[in-house]
Write an enzyme that holds these catalytic residues in place. Structure first.
Site, PDB file in Angstrom:
ATOM      1  N   ASP A  50       0.947  -1.400  -0.145  1.00 43.69           N
ATOM      2  CA  ASP A  50      -0.047  -0.090  -0.018  1.00 43.69           C
ATOM      3  C   ASP A  50       0.863   1.356   0.032  1.00 43.69           C
ATOM      4  O   ASP A  50       0.441   2.420   0.108  1.00 43.69           O
ATOM      5  CB  ASP A  50      -1.043  -0.053   1.033  1.00 43.69           C
ATOM      6  CG  ASP A  50      -0.279  -0.074   2.551  1.00 43.69           C
ATOM      7  OD1 ASP A  50       0.961  -0.194   2.714  1.00 43.69           O
ATOM      8  OD2 ASP A  50      -0.964  -0.027   3.387  1.00 43.69           O
ATOM      9  N   SER A  51       2.278   1.000  -0.097  1.00 44.02           N
ATOM     10  CA  SER A  51       2.966   2.099  -0.377  1.00 44.02           C
ATOM     11  C   SER A  51       2.812   2.619  -1.590  1.00 44.02           C
ATOM     12  O   SER A  51       3.572   3.750  -2.005  1.00 44.02           O
ATOM     13  CB  SER A  51       4.433   1.686  -0.141  1.00 44.02           C
ATOM     14  OG  SER A  51       4.776   0.725  -0.842  1.00 44.02           O
ATOM     15  N   LYS A 119      -1.284  -9.594   2.793  1.00 40.82           N
ATOM     16  CA  LYS A 119      -0.613  -8.944   3.919  1.00 40.82           C
ATOM     17  C   LYS A 119      -1.518  -7.895   4.734  1.00 40.82           C
ATOM     18  O   LYS A 119      -2.050  -7.187   4.339  1.00 40.82           O
ATOM     19  CB  LYS A 119       0.873  -8.212   3.376  1.00 40.82           C
ATOM     20  CG  LYS A 119       1.644  -7.683   4.887  1.00 40.82           C
ATOM     21  CD  LYS A 119       3.112  -7.325   4.499  1.00 40.82           C
ATOM     22  CE  LYS A 119       3.000  -6.048   3.881  1.00 40.82           C
ATOM     23  NZ  LYS A 119       2.906  -4.959   4.600  1.00 40.82           N
ATOM     24  N   GLU A 188       9.442  -4.421  10.689  1.00 41.50           N
ATOM     25  CA  GLU A 188       9.799  -2.993  10.022  1.00 41.50           C
ATOM     26  C   GLU A 188      10.067  -2.137  11.167  1.00 41.50           C
ATOM     27  O   GLU A 188       9.539  -2.012  12.061  1.00 41.50           O
ATOM     28  CB  GLU A 188       8.356  -2.391   9.221  1.00 41.50           C
ATOM     29  CG  GLU A 188       8.584  -0.909   8.683  1.00 41.50           C
ATOM     30  CD  GLU A 188       7.807  -0.466   7.657  1.00 41.50           C
ATOM     31  OE1 GLU A 188       6.865  -1.121   7.203  1.00 41.50           O
ATOM     32  OE2 GLU A 188       8.146   0.858   7.283  1.00 41.50           O
TER      33      GLU A 188
HETATM   34  O1  KIV Z   1       3.727  -1.108   1.720  1.00 37.34           O
HETATM   35  C1  KIV Z   1       4.924  -1.648   1.663  1.00 37.34           C
HETATM   36  O2  KIV Z   1       5.487  -1.199   0.858  1.00 37.34           O
HETATM   37  C2  KIV Z   1       5.393  -2.370   2.738  1.00 37.34           C
HETATM   38  C3  KIV Z   1       6.766  -2.433   2.996  1.00 37.34           C
HETATM   39  C4  KIV Z   1       7.314  -1.452   3.248  1.00 37.34           C
HETATM   40  C5  KIV Z   1       6.906  -3.953   3.837  1.00 37.34           C
HETATM   41  O3  KIV Z   1       4.380  -2.609   3.745  1.00 37.34           O
END
Ligand code: KIV
Length: 270
Positions: A50-51, A119, A188
């Site tokens: 979700d980044s 996730k 993280e």
């Molecule tokens: O959304 C994302 O990119 C993440 C990573 C930083 C693990 O959750």
């Protein structure tokens, strides 16, 4: 069999990698073209994180991205990927506090994008959702430590679990997620010694981001490690390229060529 030899990475392959101490490589991707390169290079796991809210859509936090948007990104990635295991983040507001909604969100991701796993961020407080998703046969990756969807609770992106109380809750949550049946766990931005302890104690693979070297694998955000995004430089980030500058130079050259009528030349026309 070494992971590099497998034709499709599965959750079982990751488990075997932990057992034989072979490190797991994981990167984010959000679109077809990048996913094709990353998969072709031999990455083990692709995270449709979700980044995407930050690096693709320009939001300050990960909170605004919707389930429909995540499914769009995941579908684009899935059309490119042949080998890597593809994990998709359940976005903020689609699983917290309501396990039925969590299940429906996970089912939509699996059905509409064809991804391999989901996730979720959090431990005890979301365990009912984790259980319900797992009971539908959907593989779940956990995520503890700095969980960006809770940024409004934390108030800052500093390193987590540096104090005893938060560290022991994290260890408890890691056991809970592993025992529930999650296939892997992202850790993280936590102290390296804590990540090492969790990795030693739980049976499933741990994937670190800012969690030191004694975890079972590493993950980075693709745009950060390629140097496309210049605004973000935490200590844990290693930049493998300066793509911002390369793209900028290419675009400047193109503009110059167009303005000076050096593009197209005779061979580049019909
Ligand atoms: O959304 C994302 O990119 C993440 C990573 C930083 C693990 O959750």
């Amino acid at each position: 069999m070494k992971a590099s030899k497998v034709t499709k990475v599965t959750t079982h392959v990751l488990q075997e990698m932990k057992l034989r101490k072979e490190k797991i490589s994981m990167l984010t991707a959000y679109d077809y073209s990048m996913a094709r390169i990353v998969d072709g290079a031999g990455i083990d796991v692709i995270l449709v994180g979700d980044s995407a809210a930050n690096v693709m859509a320009g939001y300050k936090t990960t909170l605004p991205i919707t389930l429909d948007e995540m499914i769009y990104h995941a579908g684009s990635v899935m059309r490119a990927v042949k080998r890597a295991l593809v994990v998709v983040d359940l976005p903020f507001g689609t699983y917290q506090g309501n396990s039925r909604e969590a299940l429906l969100s996970a089912i939509r991701i699996m059905k509409e994008s064809n991804a391999n796993a989901v996730k979720l961020e959090g431990g005890k407080e979301i365990i009912e959702s984790v259980d319900r998703i797992l009971s539908a046969g959907i593989p779940v990756m956990g995520h503890l430590g700095l969980t960006p969807q809770s940024i409004n609770k934390f108030g800052t992106y500093v390193v987590r679990a540096t104090h005893e109380e938060e560290a022991s809750k994290l260890v408890e949550d890691a056991h809970l997620l592993a025992e529930a049946g999650c296939f892997a766990l992202v850790l993280e931005k936590i102290p390296a010694v804590l990540a090492e302890k969790v990795t030693r104690e739980i049976s499933i693979p741990t994937i670190g981001i800012g969690a030191g070297s004694q975890v079972n694998g590493q993950v980075l955000v693709l745009h950060d490690m390629l140097g496309i995004n210049q605004d973000f430089s935490p200590r844990f980030l290693r930049r493998y390229h300066n793509l911002y500058e390369e793209i900028n130079n290419a675009v400047e050259s193109y503009i110059k060529d167009v303005k000076n009528q050096r593009f197209p030349n005779e061979k580049e026309q019909y």
